[in-house]
Design a protein around this motif. Structure first.
Motif, PDB file in Angstrom:
ATOM      1  N   LYS A  83      37.031  29.983  52.280  1.00 19.93           N
ATOM      2  CA  LYS A  83      37.958  30.809  53.080  1.00 19.93           C
ATOM      3  C   LYS A  83      39.371  30.754  52.487  1.00 19.93           C
ATOM      4  O   LYS A  83      40.042  31.779  52.373  1.00 19.93           O
ATOM      5  CB  LYS A  83      38.010  30.243  54.501  1.00 19.93           C
ATOM      6  CG  LYS A  83      37.524  30.948  55.641  1.00 19.93           C
ATOM      7  CD  LYS A  83      37.393  32.139  56.243  1.00 19.93           C
ATOM      8  CE  LYS A  83      37.169  33.525  56.203  1.00 19.93           C
ATOM      9  NZ  LYS A  83      35.944  34.049  56.714  1.00 19.93           N
TER      10      LYS A  83
ATOM     11  N   TYR B  28      29.632  33.588  43.817  1.00 19.28           N
ATOM     12  CA  TYR B  28      29.240  34.191  45.099  1.00 19.28           C
ATOM     13  C   TYR B  28      28.788  35.634  44.898  1.00 19.28           C
ATOM     14  O   TYR B  28      29.529  36.436  44.319  1.00 19.28           O
ATOM     15  CB  TYR B  28      30.418  34.159  46.079  1.00 19.28           C
ATOM     16  CG  TYR B  28      30.879  32.741  46.403  1.00 19.28           C
ATOM     17  CD1 TYR B  28      30.171  31.958  47.320  1.00 19.28           C
ATOM     18  CD2 TYR B  28      32.000  32.191  45.788  1.00 19.28           C
ATOM     19  CE1 TYR B  28      30.588  30.668  47.619  1.00 19.28           C
ATOM     20  CE2 TYR B  28      32.413  30.896  46.082  1.00 19.28           C
ATOM     21  CZ  TYR B  28      31.700  30.142  46.998  1.00 19.28           C
ATOM     22  OH  TYR B  28      32.105  28.865  47.286  1.00 19.28           O
TER      23      TYR B  28
ATOM     24  N   LYS C 140      26.339  39.124  46.625  1.00 15.62           N
ATOM     25  CA  LYS C 140      25.812  39.753  47.826  1.00 15.62           C
ATOM     26  C   LYS C 140      24.404  39.214  48.093  1.00 15.62           C
ATOM     27  O   LYS C 140      23.627  39.062  47.150  1.00 15.62           O
ATOM     28  CB  LYS C 140      25.756  41.267  47.560  1.00 15.62           C
ATOM     29  CG  LYS C 140      25.694  42.087  48.782  1.00 15.62           C
ATOM     30  CD  LYS C 140      25.839  43.552  48.428  1.00 15.62           C
ATOM     31  CE  LYS C 140      25.467  44.331  49.675  1.00 15.62           C
ATOM     32  NZ  LYS C 140      25.505  45.751  49.465  1.00 15.62           N
TER      33      LYS C 140
ATOM     34  N   ASP D 134      22.215  30.949  50.695  1.00 13.46           N
ATOM     35  CA  ASP D 134      23.415  30.835  51.541  1.00 13.46           C
ATOM     36  C   ASP D 134      23.511  29.437  52.156  1.00 13.46           C
ATOM     37  O   ASP D 134      24.209  29.222  53.134  1.00 13.46           O
ATOM     38  CB  ASP D 134      23.423  31.920  52.633  1.00 13.46           C
ATOM     39  CG  ASP D 134      22.241  31.782  53.585  1.00 13.46           C
ATOM     40  OD1 ASP D 134      21.469  30.803  53.458  1.00 13.46           O
ATOM     41  OD2 ASP D 134      22.083  32.653  54.452  1.00 13.46           O
TER      42      ASP D 134
ATOM     43  N   SER E 113      26.400  28.527  54.972  1.00 14.34           N
ATOM     44  CA  SER E 113      25.799  28.528  56.313  1.00 14.34           C
ATOM     45  C   SER E 113      25.915  27.151  56.951  1.00 14.34           C
ATOM     46  O   SER E 113      26.261  27.024  58.130  1.00 14.34           O
ATOM     47  CB  SER E 113      24.312  28.875  56.264  1.00 14.34           C
ATOM     48  OG  SER E 113      24.147  30.140  55.763  1.00 14.34           O
TER      49      SER E 113
ATOM     50  N   ALA F 131      29.510  26.461  57.853  1.00 19.34           N
ATOM     51  CA  ALA F 131      29.901  27.280  59.012  1.00 19.34           C
ATOM     52  C   ALA F 131      29.381  26.611  60.284  1.00 19.34           C
ATOM     53  O   ALA F 131      30.099  26.480  61.285  1.00 19.34           O
ATOM     54  CB  ALA F 131      29.346  28.690  58.874  1.00 19.34           C
TER      55      ALA F 131
ATOM     56  N   ASP G 205      34.166  30.476  60.864  1.00 15.07           N
ATOM     57  CA  ASP G 205      33.486  31.657  60.351  1.00 15.07           C
ATOM     58  C   ASP G 205      33.663  31.707  58.825  1.00 15.07           C
ATOM     59  O   ASP G 205      34.783  31.871  58.342  1.00 15.07           O
ATOM     60  CB  ASP G 205      34.102  32.901  61.003  1.00 15.07           C
ATOM     61  CG  ASP G 205      33.479  34.184  60.457  1.00 15.07           C
ATOM     62  OD1 ASP G 205      32.465  34.086  59.737  1.00 15.07           O
ATOM     63  OD2 ASP G 205      34.016  35.267  60.754  1.00 15.07           O
TER      64      ASP G 205
ATOM     65  N   SER H  60      32.009  33.843  56.820  1.00 19.17           N
ATOM     66  CA  SER H  60      31.381  35.055  56.302  1.00 19.17           C
ATOM     67  C   SER H  60      32.389  35.854  55.469  1.00 19.17           C
ATOM     68  O   SER H  60      33.597  35.593  55.502  1.00 19.17           O
ATOM     69  CB  SER H  60      30.848  35.907  57.444  1.00 19.17           C
ATOM     70  OG  SER H  60      31.920  36.302  58.266  1.00 19.17           O
ATOM     71  N   TYR H  61      31.862  36.832  54.780  1.00 19.64           N
ATOM     72  CA  TYR H  61      32.677  37.674  53.905  1.00 19.64           C
ATOM     73  C   TYR H  61      32.592  39.102  54.419  1.00 19.64           C
ATOM     74  O   TYR H  61      31.506  39.558  54.801  1.00 19.64           O
ATOM     75  CB  TYR H  61      32.125  37.579  52.479  1.00 19.64           C
ATOM     76  CG  TYR H  61      32.742  38.537  51.501  1.00 19.64           C
ATOM     77  CD1 TYR H  61      33.939  38.227  50.853  1.00 19.64           C
ATOM     78  CD2 TYR H  61      32.125  39.753  51.200  1.00 19.64           C
ATOM     79  CE1 TYR H  61      34.511  39.105  49.942  1.00 19.64           C
ATOM     80  CE2 TYR H  61      32.693  40.639  50.289  1.00 19.64           C
ATOM     81  CZ  TYR H  61      33.885  40.306  49.658  1.00 19.64           C
ATOM     82  OH  TYR H  61      34.435  41.172  48.763  1.00 19.64           O
TER      83      TYR H  61
ATOM     84  N   ARG I 271      29.366  42.687  56.874  1.00 18.05           N
ATOM     85  CA  ARG I 271      29.792  41.296  56.942  1.00 18.05           C
ATOM     86  C   ARG I 271      28.574  40.418  56.638  1.00 18.05           C
ATOM     87  O   ARG I 271      27.500  40.646  57.186  1.00 18.05           O
ATOM     88  CB  ARG I 271      30.335  40.993  58.339  1.00 18.05           C
ATOM     89  CG  ARG I 271      30.897  39.604  58.492  1.00 18.05           C
ATOM     90  CD  ARG I 271      31.647  39.417  59.796  1.00 18.05           C
ATOM     91  NE  ARG I 271      32.992  39.973  59.771  1.00 18.05           N
ATOM     92  CZ  ARG I 271      34.037  39.428  59.138  1.00 18.05           C
ATOM     93  NH1 ARG I 271      33.899  38.304  58.473  1.00 18.05           N
ATOM     94  NH2 ARG I 271      35.223  39.999  59.164  1.00 18.05           N
ATOM     95  N   TYR I 272      28.749  39.469  55.742  1.00 16.36           N
ATOM     96  CA  TYR I 272      27.599  38.621  55.390  1.00 16.36           C
ATOM     97  C   TYR I 272      28.045  37.268  54.840  1.00 16.36           C
ATOM     98  O   TYR I 272      29.198  37.086  54.459  1.00 16.36           O
ATOM     99  CB  TYR I 272      26.688  39.322  54.373  1.00 16.36           C
ATOM    100  CG  TYR I 272      27.366  39.784  53.086  1.00 16.36           C
ATOM    101  CD1 TYR I 272      27.697  38.889  52.079  1.00 16.36           C
ATOM    102  CD2 TYR I 272      27.660  41.146  52.883  1.00 16.36           C
ATOM    103  CE1 TYR I 272      28.294  39.319  50.902  1.00 16.36           C
ATOM    104  CE2 TYR I 272      28.263  41.586  51.717  1.00 16.36           C
ATOM    105  CZ  TYR I 272      28.579  40.672  50.724  1.00 16.36           C
ATOM    106  OH  TYR I 272      29.186  41.098  49.564  1.00 16.36           O
ATOM    107  N   ILE I 273      27.077  36.324  54.815  1.00 14.98           N
ATOM    108  CA  ILE I 273      27.300  35.044  54.120  1.00 14.98           C
ATOM    109  C   ILE I 273      26.748  35.252  52.716  1.00 14.98           C
ATOM    110  O   ILE I 273      25.555  35.539  52.547  1.00 14.98           O
ATOM    111  CB  ILE I 273      26.518  33.891  54.798  1.00 14.98           C
ATOM    112  CG1 ILE I 273      26.983  33.704  56.241  1.00 14.98           C
ATOM    113  CG2 ILE I 273      26.605  32.615  53.984  1.00 14.98           C
ATOM    114  CD1 ILE I 273      28.019  32.657  56.490  1.00 14.98           C
TER     115      ILE I 273
END
Ligand code: ATP
Length: 441
Positions: free
Chosen positions: A162, A207, A209, A280, A284, A287, A293, A295-296, A304-306
């Motif tokens: 983050k 990182y 998708k 992830d 995860s 988190a 949070d 997530s991205y 929005r996803y990890i």
């Protein structure tokens, strides 16, 4: 060559490297004057330069030359919750050990047969032994101050996901690189620096998708990038290979794992670097445990996803050892470390032909001091010139420059090449340019 003789030579090679490392100041046993401390090693003047050059090359390729990777340097000590979240305090990060029923010595279950190799007694059934090293931060030594020396450098990156997103303009896919120390309570440190309790790692957390196509694409990409890196720095192709982990061999987080292995003289193919698909898992888990949070948010697709993580994780000490082993060569009684010039501790050595002729010495010192502004340069005026060449060959110096009587007459010097032993004459005023060209080619 007969197989037996070949095997003998290979084993000798390891002994020769260990002794060369000590004698010439590459690597010494840790705390040696107190009898040492198993699994720790100190890098001497030349080993420190070599390792520094390896890290610098890694950083150049993995961070500086790229637009999609940044670097961090996280603390070795972390909140112990990190290790609960990452799974390092459970059975996943543990070796199976057996204990001798009589002398209580412990061995890795996968490294020993049924009897104790020390006293011949029976062994217990295998038990899990966690590899994390405990320590305390604060004045009291109890559960509230207990933490660990990091068992991998990876988590220092993920806990900052983050922070990195918020303080940069990076967009997925992107990577975060780090080089730093890790600690594991390896019960059987072995094979010189190969398995130590304190070692350095060079890692990339990339990182992507969380989509199978992206995951596979980047996994293959980083696999080949990492293999090319070793080859481009001179490790012989035939001594490198990929090996995929079996499903039951993979770390607790891994969706896929491949090792880059090196063909060692102390037991054949051994892991040098791992390329892991961590899915992830890390984000995860963090988190969940931190209740933050992580997530991205993809601005373009509004998703929005990890993200998934593709990791490349190499050991700097193992790489240093394998670069040394691979570079080692002999020609009669001449020992040559054929290190890539970018890795060699010294790029150049400068000698006066005779140490008792002030004119030669002064000219050579002048050249030496001038070259030192741009290169790592050694000075030697002991013994005869042949011995000095041999001495530089043994530590991998690619070029030796000699100032002789002709130098005083026509302002030229000789440059002698480590690998061919050929010499050429070059004008002193062109020396820097010629060397730059040679070292970069
Ligand atoms: P091994 O199976 O040899 O114990 P590993 O699979 O546990 O290694 P990783 O957790 O994938 O290793 O760590 C990444 C890299 O860190 C390894 O490829 C290796 O180069 C280096 N490394 C791991 N453990 C050690 C150690 N004890 N000493 C030196 N380097 C190490």
């Amino acid at each position: 060559m007969a197989k037996e003789k070949w095997l003998n030579n290979m084993e000798n090679k390891m002994e020769k490297i260990v002794s060369l490392c000590k004698r010439r100041g590459f690597i010494y046993p840790g705390s040696e004057i107190y009898g040492g401390l198993a699994g720790t090693w100190d890098y001497g003047p030349l080993g420190n330069e070599l390792k520094f050059n390896i890290k610098q090359e890694w950083w150049k390729t993995m961070v500086r030359e790229r637009e999609d990777v940044v670097g961090v340097s996280a603390a070795i000590l972390m909140n112990p919750k990190v290790w609960e979240a990452s799974g390092h305090l459970t059975a996943g990060f543990a070796d199976e050990l057996v204990e001798c029923k009589k002398c209580k010595k412990r061995f890795r279950a996968d490294h020993i047969d049924k009897k104790c190799s020390e006293c011949g007694e029976k062994l217990t059934n295998p038990k899990k032994f966690n590899l994390m090293m405990k320590t305390f931060v604060g004045a009291v030594e109890d559960e509230t101050t207990k933490t660990y020396l990091r068992g991998e450098i990876t988590q220092g990156v993920h806990v900052n996901f983050k922070n990195i997103l918020n303080s940069s303009r990076l967009k997925i896919p992107f990577g975060v690189a780090q080089i730093g120390k890790a600690f594991r309570n390896e019960i059987n440190p072995e094979n010189f620096t190969y398995r130590s309790v304190e070692f350095e790692q060079a890692e990339l957390q990339y990182y992507v998708k969380p989509d199978e196509k992206e995951e596979k694409k980047w996994f293959e990409y980083w696999k080949s990038q990492r293999m090319d890196w070793y080859k481009n720095l001179g490790i012989k192709k035939e001594n490198l290979r990929f090996r995929q982990h079996e499903t039951d061999e993979r770390a607790h987080y891994a969706r896929d794992a491949w090792d880059i292995e090196y063909n060692t003289p102390f037991g054949g193919w051994k892991e040098m670097e791992g390329i892991h698909d961590r899915g992830d898992w890390d984000l995860s888990q963090h988190a969940k445990y931190s209740k933050q949070d992580l997530s991205y948010f993809d601005e373009e697709t509004k998703e929005r996803y990890i993200p998934f993580v593709i990791e490349t994780s190499g050991g700097v000490d193992r790489a240093t050892l394998f670069f040394l082993l691979d570079a080692y060569d002999e020609d009669g009684d001449r020992v040559i470390l054929k290190l890539h010039p970018r890795l060699a501790p010294y790029k150049i050595a400068v000698f006066p032909l005779l140490a008792n002729k002030p004119d030669l010495v002064n000219k050579a010192r002048e050249i030496y001091l001038e070259l030192k502004k741009d290169f790592a340069v050694a000075w030697d005026d002991r013994g005869n010139i042949g011995k000095r060449y041999y001495s530089q060959d043994e530590i991998g110096t690619p070029y030796c420059i000699t100032v002789d009587f002709e130098s005083l007459e026509n302002k030229t010097v000789t440059i002698r090449d480590r690998d061919t032993t050929k010499q050429e004459r070059v004008a002193i005023k062109e020396l820097k340019e010629v060397l730059k060209e040679k070292l970069n080619s």
